[in-house]
Design a protein around this motif. Structure first.
Motif, PDB file in Angstrom:
ATOM      1  N   PRO A  60       0.801  -1.321   0.156  1.00  0.00           N
ATOM      2  CA  PRO A  60      -0.166  -0.012  -0.008  1.00  0.00           C
ATOM      3  C   PRO A  60       0.765   1.250  -0.064  1.00  0.00           C
ATOM      4  CG  PRO A  60      -0.061  -1.187   2.137  1.00  0.00           C
ATOM      5  CD  PRO A  60       0.830  -1.852   1.278  1.00  0.00           C
ATOM      6  N   TYR A  61       0.372   2.187  -0.519  1.00  0.00           N
ATOM      7  CA  TYR A  61       1.041   3.625  -0.836  1.00  0.00           C
ATOM      8  C   TYR A  61       0.928   4.280   0.617  1.00  0.00           C
ATOM      9  CZ  TYR A  61       1.596   8.477  -1.839  1.00  0.00           C
ATOM     10  OH  TYR A  61       1.917   9.883  -1.874  1.00  0.00           O
ATOM     11  N   ASP A  62       1.905   4.906   1.216  1.00  0.00           N
ATOM     12  CA  ASP A  62       1.957   5.300   2.556  1.00  0.00           C
ATOM     13  C   ASP A  62       1.537   6.869   2.411  1.00  0.00           C
ATOM     14  OD1 ASP A  62       1.903   5.625   5.450  1.00  0.00           O
ATOM     15  OD2 ASP A  62       4.169   5.690   5.306  1.00  0.00           O
ATOM     16  N   GLY A  63       0.465   7.417   2.403  1.00  0.00           N
ATOM     17  CA  GLY A  63       0.029   8.853   2.267  1.00  0.00           C
ATOM     18  C   GLY A  63       0.378   9.799   3.249  1.00  0.00           C
ATOM     19  N   ILE A  64      -0.010  10.785   3.096  1.00  0.00           N
ATOM     20  CA  ILE A  64       0.300  12.068   4.167  1.00  0.00           C
ATOM     21  C   ILE A  64      -0.270  11.890   5.205  1.00  0.00           C
ATOM     22  CG2 ILE A  64      -1.679  13.539   3.595  1.00  0.00           C
ATOM     23  CD1 ILE A  64       0.103  15.945   3.319  1.00  0.00           C
ATOM     24  N   LYS A  65       0.163  12.253   6.444  1.00  0.00           N
ATOM     25  CA  LYS A  65      -0.102  12.135   7.574  1.00  0.00           C
ATOM     26  C   LYS A  65      -1.084  12.982   8.055  1.00  0.00           C
ATOM     27  CE  LYS A  65       2.384   8.457   8.428  1.00  0.00           C
ATOM     28  NZ  LYS A  65       2.349   8.118   7.115  1.00  0.00           N
ATOM     29  N   LEU A  66      -1.985  12.743   9.095  1.00  0.00           N
ATOM     30  CA  LEU A  66      -3.191  13.988   9.402  1.00  0.00           C
ATOM     31  C   LEU A  66      -2.453  15.192   9.986  1.00  0.00           C
ATOM     32  CD1 LEU A  66      -6.215  14.093   9.181  1.00  0.00           C
ATOM     33  CD2 LEU A  66      -6.333  13.117  11.503  1.00  0.00           C
ATOM     34  N   ALA A  67      -1.387  14.952  10.645  1.00  0.00           N
ATOM     35  CA  ALA A  67      -0.536  16.028  11.448  1.00  0.00           C
ATOM     36  C   ALA A  67      -0.029  17.027  10.240  1.00  0.00           C
ATOM     37  CB  ALA A  67       0.566  15.361  12.098  1.00  0.00           C
ATOM     38  N   ASP A  68       0.267  16.608   9.076  1.00  0.00           N
ATOM     39  CA  ASP A  68       0.660  17.459   8.003  1.00  0.00           C
ATOM     40  C   ASP A  68      -0.428  17.897   6.920  1.00  0.00           C
ATOM     41  OD1 ASP A  68       3.239  16.973   8.679  1.00  0.00           O
ATOM     42  OD2 ASP A  68       3.532  15.075   7.644  1.00  0.00           O
ATOM     43  N   VAL A  69      -1.350  18.218   7.508  1.00  0.00           N
ATOM     44  CA  VAL A  69      -2.983  18.717   6.793  1.00  0.00           C
ATOM     45  C   VAL A  69      -3.267  19.723   7.564  1.00  0.00           C
ATOM     46  CG1 VAL A  69      -5.015  18.312   5.770  1.00  0.00           C
ATOM     47  CG2 VAL A  69      -3.352  16.467   5.785  1.00  0.00           C
ATOM     48  N   ARG A  70      -3.388  21.095   7.053  1.00  0.00           N
ATOM     49  CA  ARG A  70      -3.952  22.083   7.659  1.00  0.00           C
ATOM     50  C   ARG A  70      -5.502  22.491   6.990  1.00  0.00           C
ATOM     51  NH1 ARG A  70      -0.116  20.932   9.832  1.00  0.00           N
ATOM     52  NH2 ARG A  70       1.545  21.787  10.073  1.00  0.00           N
ATOM     53  N   MET A  71      -6.442  22.633   7.911  1.00  0.00           N
ATOM     54  CA  MET A  71      -7.829  22.936   7.441  1.00  0.00           C
ATOM     55  C   MET A  71      -7.502  24.649   7.316  1.00  0.00           C
ATOM     56  SD  MET A  71      -9.494  20.362   6.731  1.00  0.00           S
ATOM     57  CE  MET A  71     -11.187  21.061   6.384  1.00  0.00           C
ATOM     58  N   VAL A  72      -7.820  25.422   6.551  1.00  0.00           N
ATOM     59  CA  VAL A  72      -7.700  26.576   6.390  1.00  0.00           C
ATOM     60  C   VAL A  72      -9.136  27.382   6.808  1.00  0.00           C
ATOM     61  CG1 VAL A  72      -7.205  28.872   5.047  1.00  0.00           C
ATOM     62  CG2 VAL A  72      -6.015  26.703   4.758  1.00  0.00           C
ATOM     63  N   LYS A  73      -9.229  27.858   8.108  1.00  0.00           N
ATOM     64  CA  LYS A  73     -10.514  28.230   8.800  1.00  0.00           C
ATOM     65  C   LYS A  73     -10.582  29.855   8.952  1.00  0.00           C
ATOM     66  CE  LYS A  73     -11.866  23.675  10.414  1.00  0.00           C
ATOM     67  NZ  LYS A  73     -13.134  23.598   9.732  1.00  0.00           N
ATOM     68  N   SER A  74      -9.221  30.249   9.425  1.00  0.00           N
ATOM     69  CA  SER A  74      -9.318  31.466  10.181  1.00  0.00           C
ATOM     70  C   SER A  74      -8.444  32.558   9.066  1.00  0.00           C
ATOM     71  CB  SER A  74      -8.517  31.608  11.288  1.00  0.00           C
ATOM     72  OG  SER A  74      -7.333  31.284  11.207  1.00  0.00           O
ATOM     73  N   ASP A  75      -8.485  33.786   9.280  1.00  0.00           N
ATOM     74  CA  ASP A  75      -7.529  34.689   8.677  1.00  0.00           C
ATOM     75  C   ASP A  75      -6.115  34.488   8.883  1.00  0.00           C
ATOM     76  OD1 ASP A  75      -9.692  36.118   7.508  1.00  0.00           O
ATOM     77  OD2 ASP A  75      -9.715  37.665   9.008  1.00  0.00           O
ATOM     78  N   GLN A  76      -5.705  33.928  10.002  1.00  0.00           N
ATOM     79  CA  GLN A  76      -4.403  33.622  10.377  1.00  0.00           C
ATOM     80  C   GLN A  76      -3.943  32.385   9.375  1.00  0.00           C
ATOM     81  OE1 GLN A  76      -3.108  33.282  14.511  1.00  0.00           O
ATOM     82  NE2 GLN A  76      -1.290  32.340  13.965  1.00  0.00           N
ATOM     83  N   ASP A  77      -5.002  31.229   9.426  1.00  0.00           N
ATOM     84  CA  ASP A  77      -4.501  30.312   8.608  1.00  0.00           C
ATOM     85  C   ASP A  77      -4.395  30.462   7.355  1.00  0.00           C
ATOM     86  OD1 ASP A  77      -5.235  28.487  10.806  1.00  0.00           O
ATOM     87  OD2 ASP A  77      -7.216  28.029  10.360  1.00  0.00           O
ATOM     88  N   ALA A  78      -5.323  31.494   6.870  1.00  0.00           N
ATOM     89  CA  ALA A  78      -5.191  31.866   5.218  1.00  0.00           C
ATOM     90  C   ALA A  78      -3.854  32.527   5.199  1.00  0.00           C
ATOM     91  CB  ALA A  78      -6.448  32.690   4.854  1.00  0.00           C
ATOM     92  N   ALA A  79      -3.443  33.432   5.994  1.00  0.00           N
ATOM     93  CA  ALA A  79      -2.010  34.232   5.719  1.00  0.00           C
ATOM     94  C   ALA A  79      -0.734  33.253   5.640  1.00  0.00           C
ATOM     95  CB  ALA A  79      -1.784  35.029   6.783  1.00  0.00           C
TER      96      ALA A  79
END
Length: 198
Positions: free
Chosen positions: A11-30
């Motif tokens: 199996p392909y070992d994909g990206i980890k959840l710790a390396d995913v960012r949900m962009v929700k706030s203005d700071q996240d977006a910046a």
């Protein structure tokens, strides 16, 4: 007894959840804009809530995924800061965006968000070696990494317009963008190695 050679691959070992960012706030977006703008190539994909009725129009995209080599950024459409960042990155002529089967994604981004995407490479076409059909991510992962990319039909057809996505949805979506970038990097390094060997 299976005859599918891909089924026998590890199996392909994909990206980890710790390396995913949900962009929700203005700071996240910046933070997302700073990271995405400072790279040469991004993995790119979108997810839309599936349509099941004949003639039903998609209201997607509901999620846009952009990945650097280290981190995947997920933008839920409807979350306020998302569109400005997406417009800046996707309309950039200096950042290359790579992904698989992007034709519908680009049309939906244009019609729903007015984003006119530039500098995009659809790997489904670019990686074809004389095959009649376009190449998907699963085939590319098998070819370049000798691994099997798990694509759950169950998750593909989930509701991507939910305000809160499950961890499985988040990982699936992040992997779609991240794997495209990994395949692209490997393809280019193989090309460079082949040229150097001449």
């Amino acid at each position: 007894m299976t005859t599918d050679p891909e089924a026998l691959l590890p199996p392909y070992d994909g990206i980890k959840l710790a390396d995913v960012r949900m962009v929700k706030s203005d700071q996240d977006a910046a933070e997302a804009l700073a990271a995405l703008s400072s790279t040469d190539v991004l993995g790119f994909d979108t997810e839309s809530k599936p349509t099941f009725l004949k003639g039903e129009q998609s209201t997607g995209p509901h999620l846009v995924q952009l990945a650097t080599d280290e981190v995947a950024y997920l933008f839920q459409i409807g979350a306020k800061p998302s569109v400005e960042v997406l417009k800046a990155v996707l309309e950039s002529k200096t950042i290359l965006k790579v992904g698989f089967g992007l034709k519908d994604d680009l049309l939906r981004l244009q019609s729903k968000l007015g984003i006119d995407t530039h500098n995009v490479l659809d790997l489904s076409n670019a990686l074809r070696k004389g095959e009649r059909n376009t190449l998907g991510a699963k085939t590319a992962v098998a070819r370049f990494f000798g691994q099997k990319l798990q694509k759950s039909k169950k998750i593909t057809t989930t509701n991507w317009s939910l305000p809160r996505l499950s961890d499985k949805q988040i990982l699936y979506a992040a992997d779609d963008a991240h794997v495209a970038l990994r395949v692209y990097r490997r393809w280019r390094s193989d090309q460079a190695a082949a040229k150097a060997a001449l």
